[in-house]
Scaffold this motif. Sequence first.
Motif, PDB file in Angstrom:
ATOM      1  N   LYS A 170     -41.898  20.228 -13.558  1.00 13.21           N
ATOM      2  CA  LYS A 170     -41.665  21.404 -14.458  1.00 13.21           C
ATOM      3  C   LYS A 170     -42.200  21.591 -15.650  1.00 13.21           C
ATOM      4  O   LYS A 170     -42.514  20.329 -16.150  1.00 13.21           O
ATOM      5  N   HIS A 200     -35.456  18.438 -11.577  1.00 14.43           N
ATOM      6  CA  HIS A 200     -34.795  17.387 -11.381  1.00 14.43           C
ATOM      7  C   HIS A 200     -33.410  17.374 -10.959  1.00 14.43           C
ATOM      8  O   HIS A 200     -32.503  16.650 -10.410  1.00 14.43           O
ATOM      9  N   TYR A 201     -32.658  18.855 -11.329  1.00 16.22           N
ATOM     10  CA  TYR A 201     -31.439  19.188 -11.046  1.00 16.22           C
ATOM     11  C   TYR A 201     -31.017  18.924  -9.445  1.00 16.22           C
ATOM     12  O   TYR A 201     -29.834  18.611  -9.271  1.00 16.22           O
ATOM     13  N   LYS A 204     -29.699  15.573  -8.522  1.00 10.33           N
ATOM     14  CA  LYS A 204     -28.518  15.100  -9.110  1.00 10.33           C
ATOM     15  C   LYS A 204     -27.497  15.194  -7.896  1.00 10.33           C
ATOM     16  O   LYS A 204     -27.596  16.236  -7.228  1.00 10.33           O
ATOM     17  N   GLU A 238     -25.587  21.466 -23.644  1.00 11.33           N
ATOM     18  CA  GLU A 238     -26.305  20.347 -24.100  1.00 11.33           C
ATOM     19  C   GLU A 238     -25.791  20.170 -25.617  1.00 11.33           C
ATOM     20  O   GLU A 238     -26.099  21.048 -26.462  1.00 11.33           O
ATOM     21  N   ARG A 245     -39.154  17.935 -29.092  1.00  9.05           N
ATOM     22  CA  ARG A 245     -39.975  18.573 -28.566  1.00  9.05           C
ATOM     23  C   ARG A 245     -40.158  19.988 -28.938  1.00  9.05           C
ATOM     24  O   ARG A 245     -40.493  20.906 -28.329  1.00  9.05           O
ATOM     25  N   ASP A 257     -36.757  27.164 -20.089  1.00  6.43           N
ATOM     26  CA  ASP A 257     -36.394  25.725 -20.032  1.00  6.43           C
ATOM     27  C   ASP A 257     -35.399  25.535 -18.816  1.00  6.43           C
ATOM     28  O   ASP A 257     -35.417  24.390 -18.301  1.00  6.43           O
ATOM     29  N   HIS A 262     -33.044  25.205 -13.626  1.00  8.80           N
ATOM     30  CA  HIS A 262     -31.996  24.607 -13.295  1.00  8.80           C
ATOM     31  C   HIS A 262     -30.840  25.503 -12.923  1.00  8.80           C
ATOM     32  O   HIS A 262     -30.036  25.415 -11.988  1.00  8.80           O
ATOM     33  N   LYS A 362     -28.668  24.680 -26.518  1.00  5.82           N
ATOM     34  CA  LYS A 362     -28.699  23.285 -27.132  1.00  5.82           C
ATOM     35  C   LYS A 362     -27.644  23.443 -28.141  1.00  5.82           C
ATOM     36  O   LYS A 362     -27.309  24.369 -28.784  1.00  5.82           O
ATOM     37  N   ARG A 367     -22.096  17.714 -23.832  1.00  3.45           N
ATOM     38  CA  ARG A 367     -23.021  17.832 -22.530  1.00  3.45           C
ATOM     39  C   ARG A 367     -22.374  18.060 -21.609  1.00  3.45           C
ATOM     40  O   ARG A 367     -21.320  17.219 -20.976  1.00  3.45           O
ATOM     41  N   GLN A 401     -22.151  17.381 -14.526  1.00  4.93           N
ATOM     42  CA  GLN A 401     -22.164  16.159 -15.358  1.00  4.93           C
ATOM     43  C   GLN A 401     -21.432  16.512 -16.582  1.00  4.93           C
ATOM     44  O   GLN A 401     -21.430  17.688 -17.112  1.00  4.93           O
TER      45      GLN A 401
END
Length: 511
Positions: A170, A200-201, A204, A238, A245, A257, A262, A362, A367, A401
């Motif tokens: 991504k 990547h979610y 999980k 988060e 970044r 993002d 996600h 953010k 998190r 998470q």
Amino acid sequence: MSDLPAGAEALPNVLAEGFETTRRAPPGVLVVFGASGDLTARKLLPALASLSRRRLLDPAFAVVGVARTPLDDESFREQMSAAGAPGDTGWGETVSKSRYITGDYADAATFASLKDALDKLDTDLGRTGNRTYYLATVPSMFEKVADGLGAAGLNRAGPGGGAVRIVIEKPFGHDLASARALDAGLHCTFDEEQIYRIDHYMGKETVQNVLALRFANAIFEPVWNRRYIDHVQITVAESLGVEKRGGFYERAGALRDIVQNHVMQVLSLTLMEPPSSIEAQGIRDEKVKALRSVVVPTPAQVVSEVVRAQYDSGWSEGVSVPAYRQEPDVDPRSNTETYVAAKLSVDNWRWAGVPIYVRTGKRLPKRLTEVALQFQRVPHLVFAVAESQELRPNALVLRIQPDEGVSLRFGAKVPGQAFQVRDVLMDMSYGSSFLEEAPEAYERLLLDAMVGDPTLFIRSDEVDLAWQICEPILHAWQDRPVPLAGYAAGSWGPRQADQLIQRDGRQWRAP
Ligand code: BG6
């Protein structure tokens, strides 16, 4: 879940360091573009080393790193070795066979060298021809790399056969038009069946558990709808800021993002209808159907139902932290959002009238990613108001998470002579329920890509729909002066986000 590629071995429940599995990566080569980068060092190499430790890599497996940064085989091998566990001889062998190619992605010579290296490895590894190309480069290089592979004839199986696949990191596009252009470009050289788009979610364990919880149990599905559920809250919080970044984040923002990918993935698994099987096509078809039912917000709805905000200075985990505009590589007058809250609605029989509140940001207090289904109140409360003040409606919370697990909130009688009721939690925790350690998301996804199981990867039409939902928000922000709210770092977001949900007589959860 799918056909095994050439040479792949189905293992009868091999127990490797406590992990039961039925498959492992086939013999072949994983080619990582962007091999000198951060993602390779932080995620891909440790994931491969972990697969090796669990004996899930074939002895005839090697890695070829490609990047512009000049490195030689030896230095790349040292980097690979450092990611492995001491004494893992299997990893040692994989490392010793691995190669590094320095080259520009626009240069045909890079792909000619790659072809030579792959031909040689093919001979050494027993001519399996299985190749997985992993594009861990900056997104602007995705199409160039695919074109280079195509021009060198590396996009198709060689004479000996074998599976050829390409994994795309991504972000997939910057907006709908660029995502479609990238897709069209990739399809010039690769078929859809060869393309594995990563979020990547989906790797999980707890995101996959949304499917297990819903479809392995008889008790949840009957109440998983508008008749019982008052609303859904999806939170991706988060505590980190943008770290180093800033340059990337300035062009992305929280909507691109996190929400476009996600949040949309978690949302589609939560809202989808039961698939007929756990096969890739069944799952992906239902996810697509769910996304198609999400109402695309009008400009007026964006103004009233989407909040964007940026963090100011504040405190994060006891440390004083700067405002977003003071972060490195960030414009001191930046209008990029680091927080989004939105109220979405879904037009279908199951969810009509059930608001889906999503928020991400953010520099929030911690998190935490979770999906909370908030049930309706009982139709008539028989207990005295004074005795039931601490009773809230039932809630089923899927903790993605950290502290992975599931909890159900329900009312119970407080021990004593009175009939006082309050809510209590029934809790399932991954840590204490299973002995197995969950594989890291990248480990799962790398193995799936090499085995050829696309279930957890994002199909072309899914990406397109996720953009169709998010792009009108971006346009509305551009076209109208939608105010950018502020929030102190370390807080749960701006007051406007609280107002968004309070207007409906509801509250954000305070996890
Ligand atoms: C990435 C985003 O996709 O996901 C990052 O680009 C974010 O900005 C990260 O920090 C969060 O991932 P995780 O697995 O830590 O929730």
